[in-house]
Design an enzyme around this catalytic site. Structure first.
Site, PDB file in Angstrom:
ATOM      1  N   GLU A  48       0.844  -1.200   0.000  1.00 49.31           N
ATOM      2  CA  GLU A  48       0.000   0.000   0.000  1.00 49.31           C
ATOM      3  C   GLU A  48       0.879   1.249   0.000  1.00 49.31           C
ATOM      4  OE1 GLU A  48      -2.427   2.980   0.084  1.00 49.31           O
ATOM      5  OE2 GLU A  48      -3.220   0.951  -0.214  1.00 49.31           O
ATOM      6  N   ARG A 136     -17.508   3.290   4.873  1.00 46.88           N
ATOM      7  CA  ARG A 136     -16.384   2.598   4.238  1.00 46.88           C
ATOM      8  C   ARG A 136     -15.246   2.323   5.226  1.00 46.88           C
ATOM      9  NH1 ARG A 136     -15.700   2.763  -1.401  1.00 46.88           N
ATOM     10  NH2 ARG A 136     -17.504   3.618  -2.496  1.00 46.88           N
ATOM     11  N   ARG A 217     -20.595  16.226  -1.353  1.00 43.22           N
ATOM     12  CA  ARG A 217     -20.837  15.202  -0.335  1.00 43.22           C
ATOM     13  C   ARG A 217     -20.720  15.816   1.059  1.00 43.22           C
ATOM     14  NH1 ARG A 217     -17.757   9.847  -2.542  1.00 43.22           N
ATOM     15  NH2 ARG A 217     -18.882   8.983  -0.791  1.00 43.22           N
ATOM     16  N   ASP A 333     -11.794  -1.351  -9.141  1.00 44.19           N
ATOM     17  CA  ASP A 333     -11.711  -0.094  -9.881  1.00 44.19           C
ATOM     18  C   ASP A 333     -10.480  -0.002 -10.766  1.00 44.19           C
ATOM     19  OD1 ASP A 333     -14.085   0.836  -8.880  1.00 44.19           O
ATOM     20  OD2 ASP A 333     -13.208   2.280  -7.490  1.00 44.19           O
ATOM     21  N   ALA A 346     -18.371  -1.338  -5.597  1.00 44.04           N
ATOM     22  CA  ALA A 346     -17.727  -2.207  -4.608  1.00 44.04           C
ATOM     23  C   ALA A 346     -18.244  -3.628  -4.712  1.00 44.04           C
ATOM     24  CB  ALA A 346     -17.953  -1.660  -3.200  1.00 44.04           C
TER      25      ALA A 346
END
Length: 453
Positions: A48, A136, A217, A333, A346
């Site tokens: 990551e 999430r 958002r 994605d 998802a």
């Protein structure tokens, strides 16, 4: 990553939801790591680039179908959803509906909710816990609680991939370190570096492209939302359609918050090197909805003074015809980024994770039975990833296309339906049911048939 001949090593790039779910599923595959089983063992490592495990965004929803895929990946995963899930409506008796309504048409002098009286609300019943929402970051945190230590390595930004020289795929990272693995799976999201390395930096297919939609958002405290909208409207998912924009809201954080997402059209460009999330204000969003009905305008007024706006990108204009090359594969994605208008990106990624777990399991079983060394590893992994690409491509790219079209329907721009949301309802139902009622067993049969052919 040590890769002796008695080990099948899989490197996953990206520790978002799809990468971590896939890693957990591989680690817990029945053929993966039993000390008493024949060799090879399965070793999984996740790289990551960020300095912490995190998910961007607030709400995410999983259909019953997606949760069934999770249970087949790792039986503990559905509980990760359930433990942080937020009921739609009365927690003791959830409504399990997605709801669509005209949020634009109104008369002068209408108060909040008055223009909605007697108006048709178009409903899609998802079945028991059929469209379960959660935060999430909370969901990813629960998944990471199941992850063994040492699997995820942070601050590892991929610089290059090389599978042409030798039996292993070589990875080089920005910190100067190098690792090797038998296969690499890119789960590194919409700006996937693995995709760029796979397709080439000069190809437009290597990158997502702007859909000319912006999403404002924000999160609203539920007591405030209920005071303004009433308990039913505030605690139940609603999507409001209108000309060239739409707005949806649904409860998150165990109904402590109402998540609001307002989509508007944007004729300008949004360069890829500009961050997809930018600061915004409530006043900016209010301009786009100034002519809408009082209910939608009241929802906009509930938003915080400062919030975020997100540029919506996807892979529609320049898709890739395949998701793999040799022993490098894309998923989620990274393979097929979709706009969010079906709320299914998802879930489709979870289907990818199940497919890859299944195929890597086939490779493990074949290696245990027949041996064959590094050459056989390469051939089997290449075959597995080719099968993944063939089986998953049509459905996942259909979602990318359909999500764009769904947005046009919600925003009254579809040439067949226009502002007639009643006429559009059956078309939305058809599209949605194709997502919700996917034949998982049929996919599993296709995967085995393709791999064994």
């Amino acid at each position: 990553m040590a890769t002796p001949e008695d080990t099948l090593s899989i490197a996953i790039i990206g520790s978002g939801i799809i990468g971590t779910v896939l890693a957990l599923g591989l680690l817990n595959h029945p053929s993966a790591s039993s000390d008493t089983s024949p060799k090879p063992k399965l070793k999984v490592k996740v790289y990551e680039q960020a300095s912490s495990i995190r998910e961007i965004g607030a709400g995410i929803a999983f259909t019953a179908n997606a949760r069934k895929c999770m249970s087949m990946i790792d039986a503990r995963l559905p509980e990760c959803v359930r433990s942080v899930a937020t009921a739609n409506g009365d927690p003791a008796n959830p409504t399990n509906y997605m709801q669509f309504v005209d949020g634009y048409t109104h008369a002068a002098g209408d108060g909040v909710g008055e223009e909605m009286e007697g108006r048709t609300v178009h409903r899609l019943h998802a079945g028991e816990r059929g469209f379960e929402g959660c935060h999430r970051a909370q969901f990813l945190e629960k998944v990471m609680e199941l992850m063994p230590g040492g699997v995820v390595e942070l601050r590892k930004r991929l610089v290059s991939l090389d599978q042409e020289d030798g039996d292993k795929v070589k990875m080089r990272f920005e910190d100067g370190s190098q690792e090797v693995a038998d296969a690499v799976i890119g789960c590194d999201g919409i700006k996937s570096l693995v995709r760029q390395h796979l397709l080439g930096p000069s190809s437009p297919s290597s990158y997502p492209h702007y859909t000319h939609k912006i999403a404002y958002r924000g999160l609203v405290p539920m007591p405030l939302a209920m005071q303004t909208l009433g308990p039913y409207r505030a605690t139940n998912q609603h999507m409001y359609g209108g000309p060239s924009a739409h707005l949806l809201h649904f409860p998150v954080m165990q109904q402590k918050l109402m998540n609001v997402v307002a989509f508007v059209s944007d004729a300008s460009d949004w360069p890829l090197d500009k961050a997809m999330s930018q600061p915004a204000t409530r006043e900016e969003a209010a301009v786009a909805f100034k002519d809408w009905g009082p209910t939608v305008k009241a929802i906009i007024n509930l938003l915080p003074d400062e919030m975020d706006k997100w540029a919506v990108f996807d892979h529609l204009e320049f898709p890739t015809e395949k998701y793999s090359e040799g022993r490098v594969c894309l998923a989620g994605d990274a393979a097929h980024a979709s706009s969010p208008h079906h709320g299914a990106g998802a879930g489709i990624g979870i289907e990818d994770a199940l497919a890859l777990r299944t195929l890597v399991g086939f490779v493990l079983d074949d290696l245990k039975e027949g041996g064959g060394g590094e050459g056989k590893k390469k051939d089997l992994l290449t075959k597995a990833f080719q099968t993944f690409s063939k089986v998953r491509h049509e459905r996942s790219m259909w979602l990318v296309q359909s999500s764009r079209e769904a947005c046009e329907i919600y925003e009254w721009n579809h040439p067949e339906f226009g502002s007639d949301m009643g006429a559009a309802h059956e078309d939305i139902r058809r599209r949605t049911h194709k997502i919700w009622y996917f034949d998982i067993e049929g996919m599993m049969g296709e995967l085995e048939g393709g791999y064994r052919s």
